[in-house]
Motif scaffolding. Sequence first.
Motif, mmCIF file in Angstrom:
data_model
loop_
_atom_site.group_PDB
_atom_site.id
_atom_site.type_symbol
_atom_site.label_atom_id
_atom_site.label_comp_id
_atom_site.label_asym_id
_atom_site.label_seq_id
_atom_site.Cartn_x
_atom_site.Cartn_y
_atom_site.Cartn_z
ATOM 1 N N CYS A 46 0.828 -1.221 0.000
ATOM 2 C CA CYS A 46 0.000 0.000 0.000
ATOM 3 C C CYS A 46 0.853 1.259 0.000
ATOM 4 O O CYS A 46 0.486 2.263 -0.612
ATOM 5 C CB CYS A 46 -0.917 0.039 1.227
ATOM 6 N N PRO A 53 -0.896 6.149 0.646
ATOM 7 C CA PRO A 53 -1.695 6.972 1.565
ATOM 8 C C PRO A 53 -0.812 7.957 2.323
ATOM 9 O O PRO A 53 0.203 7.582 2.916
ATOM 10 C CB PRO A 53 -2.321 5.933 2.500
ATOM 11 N N ILE A 138 -15.661 0.524 6.911
ATOM 12 C CA ILE A 138 -14.253 0.702 6.560
ATOM 13 C C ILE A 138 -14.187 1.003 5.064
ATOM 14 O O ILE A 138 -14.400 0.122 4.225
ATOM 15 C CB ILE A 138 -13.415 -0.547 6.898
ATOM 16 N N VAL A 139 -13.904 2.241 4.727
ATOM 17 C CA VAL A 139 -13.871 2.668 3.324
ATOM 18 C C VAL A 139 -12.524 2.295 2.724
ATOM 19 O O VAL A 139 -11.473 2.581 3.302
ATOM 20 C CB VAL A 139 -14.111 4.182 3.203
ATOM 21 N N LEU A 140 -12.564 1.641 1.562
ATOM 22 C CA LEU A 140 -11.339 1.214 0.894
ATOM 23 C C LEU A 140 -11.291 1.801 -0.513
ATOM 24 O O LEU A 140 -12.234 2.425 -0.984
ATOM 25 C CB LEU A 140 -11.285 -0.316 0.827
ATOM 26 N N ASN A 143 -10.830 6.043 -3.637
ATOM 27 C CA ASN A 143 -11.684 7.165 -3.236
ATOM 28 C C ASN A 143 -11.729 7.355 -1.727
ATOM 29 O O ASN A 143 -12.454 8.208 -1.228
ATOM 30 C CB ASN A 143 -13.100 6.959 -3.780
ATOM 31 N N ARG A 144 -10.966 6.552 -0.991
ATOM 32 C CA ARG A 144 -10.911 6.705 0.458
ATOM 33 C C ARG A 144 -10.372 8.090 0.814
ATOM 34 O O ARG A 144 -9.366 8.550 0.236
ATOM 35 C CB ARG A 144 -10.018 5.618 1.057
ATOM 36 N N ASP A 145 -11.001 8.740 1.744
ATOM 37 C CA ASP A 145 -10.560 10.054 2.212
ATOM 38 C C ASP A 145 -9.576 9.838 3.361
ATOM 39 O O ASP A 145 -9.968 9.713 4.527
ATOM 40 C CB ASP A 145 -11.761 10.881 2.673
ATOM 41 N N ASN A 146 -8.290 9.762 3.029
ATOM 42 C CA ASN A 146 -7.281 9.503 4.055
ATOM 43 C C ASN A 146 -7.182 10.675 5.023
ATOM 44 O O ASN A 146 -7.087 11.829 4.611
ATOM 45 C CB ASN A 146 -5.917 9.235 3.402
ATOM 46 N N HIS A 161 -12.249 6.022 14.286
ATOM 47 C CA HIS A 161 -11.972 4.895 13.385
ATOM 48 C C HIS A 161 -11.252 3.778 14.150
ATOM 49 O O HIS A 161 -10.105 3.454 13.844
ATOM 50 C CB HIS A 161 -11.117 5.355 12.202
ATOM 51 N N GLU A 164 -9.480 0.979 12.146
ATOM 52 C CA GLU A 164 -8.686 1.393 10.990
ATOM 53 C C GLU A 164 -7.254 1.716 11.392
ATOM 54 O O GLU A 164 -6.667 2.706 10.956
ATOM 55 C CB GLU A 164 -9.365 2.566 10.281
ATOM 56 N N ASN A 760 -3.781 -1.521 -3.078
ATOM 57 C CA ASN A 760 -4.698 -0.411 -2.818
ATOM 58 C C ASN A 760 -6.055 -0.608 -3.484
ATOM 59 O O ASN A 760 -7.049 0.003 -3.069
ATOM 60 C CB ASN A 760 -4.078 0.904 -3.303
#
Length: 765
Positions: A46, A53, A138-140, A143-146, A161, A164, A760
């Motif tokens: 990743c 990220p 858990i958004v993957l 398009n995840r807003d890190n 989170h 996460e 990713n």
Amino acid sequence: MSYRVVISSVLLLLSFAAVAQGPAISAGISYSRDIQPIFTEKCVACHACNDAPCQLNLGSAEGAARGATKVPVYDGERSKAVAPSRLFYDAFGERAWQHKGFYSVLDAQGSQAALMARMLELGHTNPLQPNARLPEDIVLGLNRDNMCALPGEFDGYASAHPREGMPLAVTGLTDQQYQTLQRWLASGAPIDEQALVPSAKEALQVVQWENLLNAPGSRESLVGRWLFEHWFLAHIYFKDGEPGHFFQWVRSRTPTGQPIDLINTRRPNDDPGTQVYYRLRPVQGVIVHKTHITYPLSAAKLARVNSLFYSGNWQVNALPGYGPERRANPFSTFEAIPAQARYQFMLDNAEYFVRTFIRGPVCRGQIATDVIRDNFWALFQAPEHDLYITDPNYRGQATPLLAMPGQNDDVGSVLSLWRDYREKRNEYEALRRDSYADMPPPSWSSLWAGNDNALLTIFRHFDSAAVIKGLIGEVPQTMWLFDFPLLERTYYQLAVNFDVFGNVSHQAQTRLYFDLIRNGAEQNFLRLMPADSRDGFLDDWYQNSGKLKMWLDYESIDDNTPTALKLDEQDPKRDFAMQLLARYGELDANPDPINRCDGAYCSRPNIDPLLQAAEQALSRLASRPAAGLKVIDQLPEATLLRVETASGRRGVYSLLRNRAHSNVAFLIGESLRYQPGLDTLTIFPGVLSSYPNFMFNIPAEQVPDFVGSMENAKDPASFEKIVERWGIRRSHPQFWQYFHDLSRYIHETEPVEEGVLDMNRYENL
């Protein structure tokens, strides 16, 4: 340069490399011995490349020390370009990176442990349920807003989170790995530098190639500059070099034999502001597959370069300068170099050049990939049939029309700039159409067939793409035919001149012009088809809104001049493909009996009989439209199948979803042009994507059951049963074993191409 001077230069290179190694490894925890292997196994998949990220790159000590930032590399809406942040290029050392807005993830903050220590603790104390689907919250994906939490923001992040932590949403560290990392971080995260050192044999070749590119003389200077601009992305390797050793060309203020003083311009053809020396430096850090675009150098290649560029009596009256005009039109910048030499050089390693702009090292390529179809074949025009090579008058008329946009990034001028370059391009297409109409009609000899780079297959996986030698898959909807003006423009527009840190204007101009390039490649191919069939092909490629785009932006095609090819009038494209395979079969690097099964046997010969049987079964899924194979609707773009025999042997197959579109001619609204009922699957041995979206592990004897289940899966519930039985979810206890086995398979089959794959885009099926 004398042999003695060469030897002293080599010794100096080696001495600098030895100094770079830094202090000896201590008896305690060593970064290079103990920490980097953990990062490589559990983090680099990743945290590498531009889309890592928070730009946290854990493929090297330099990346770990650099830390993280809240500034994203990819931002399609920014009005101003941002400062580049390329590792090993734009800054060196923790303090220099902090001046550029990065913050440490390794340093303790007063009484608080290091940010990395707390992120790892959060992940370790909240393990995932083995091989279960992850919670929806858990958004993957890309398009995840890190959050990119600063050390002082961690408590808020952990509260919001709690599931996460790191590694994110994947089977985590073993207890031993976790303890090793925490002990290292608690001790201050000491780093011992272990720079890659060229072998003595490699160092000799480095000097030899640097001498070639830096040779005195105007001709030599111009060729050196052109070669650098065509090699700057390459991971160079020497045919007899050390395994895993790769080098990159850079520009330096210092000559061979002295430490490199890097000239770190945004683009490789920006004004260096000083005298330039082209230098080869070792590629540092973990090799990751997505940025690993390889190129071989050897004694034979050296002889080839000398033969191509220095065998004639051409001269350089004045060396060109730098600047936007020179970037925009490499055909005028390098017009003194014989066009035949430039084109033949690119053809020799055509796969490399197509990879640079189709696969690319930018890590997120939708700016380019949404202008191409999900699978197509690429061919090349023979130099002796390329008017730009053979006709000086034509070349003189064409060259001013081949300039490319993107040099001026003024947001307010996007439309006017686009119109200007569109008109130039269409004027060129009209010139090409009319000039070729006066030539003998194209025949089989019009296609270049010099080596196995002559036949290429491209697969697009939404925002990434892959290039493979050979003609893979069912006969595609479209094919591209490159001539020299098209190949060179595509390379400069998408590789040399593209700035991933640029603003929305630069990116829009790049994308819009690539649309014209695709159209030009299609038009070139259409000249091979019967004249009365060409409009029908265009109607198929540009359905619905595509017809409006043809009317607005594209020059009209030649639908009168005949072809010399004798093709079946009912299906000339398929007949062309079959004749192409028959005529140039010896150049087809990857014959494909699975997707183009024309008899009883749909598998490769001379492999394990159990894998042959597996391929025979898998062929039932290939090249069938989704309207008759509903499971395609459930599949992501790139799925990897690992087929294991009872004896422990295994085969790896890519199962690629080819999404159908009514056209690919617009910047936005791609989903509106999907034709999901026409989607198909291509199944082929090997790893055909740097970004696996999912994996299945299937015992060889169960492949027929797997295929049968896929054929009968009509809805999400039935597909989930397939995932439950054979799927390797992110939470699978052996996830990393299976994931890295894909890289091991690359090592076994194409060792030079091995690199850590990216997860990713690994989906939560």
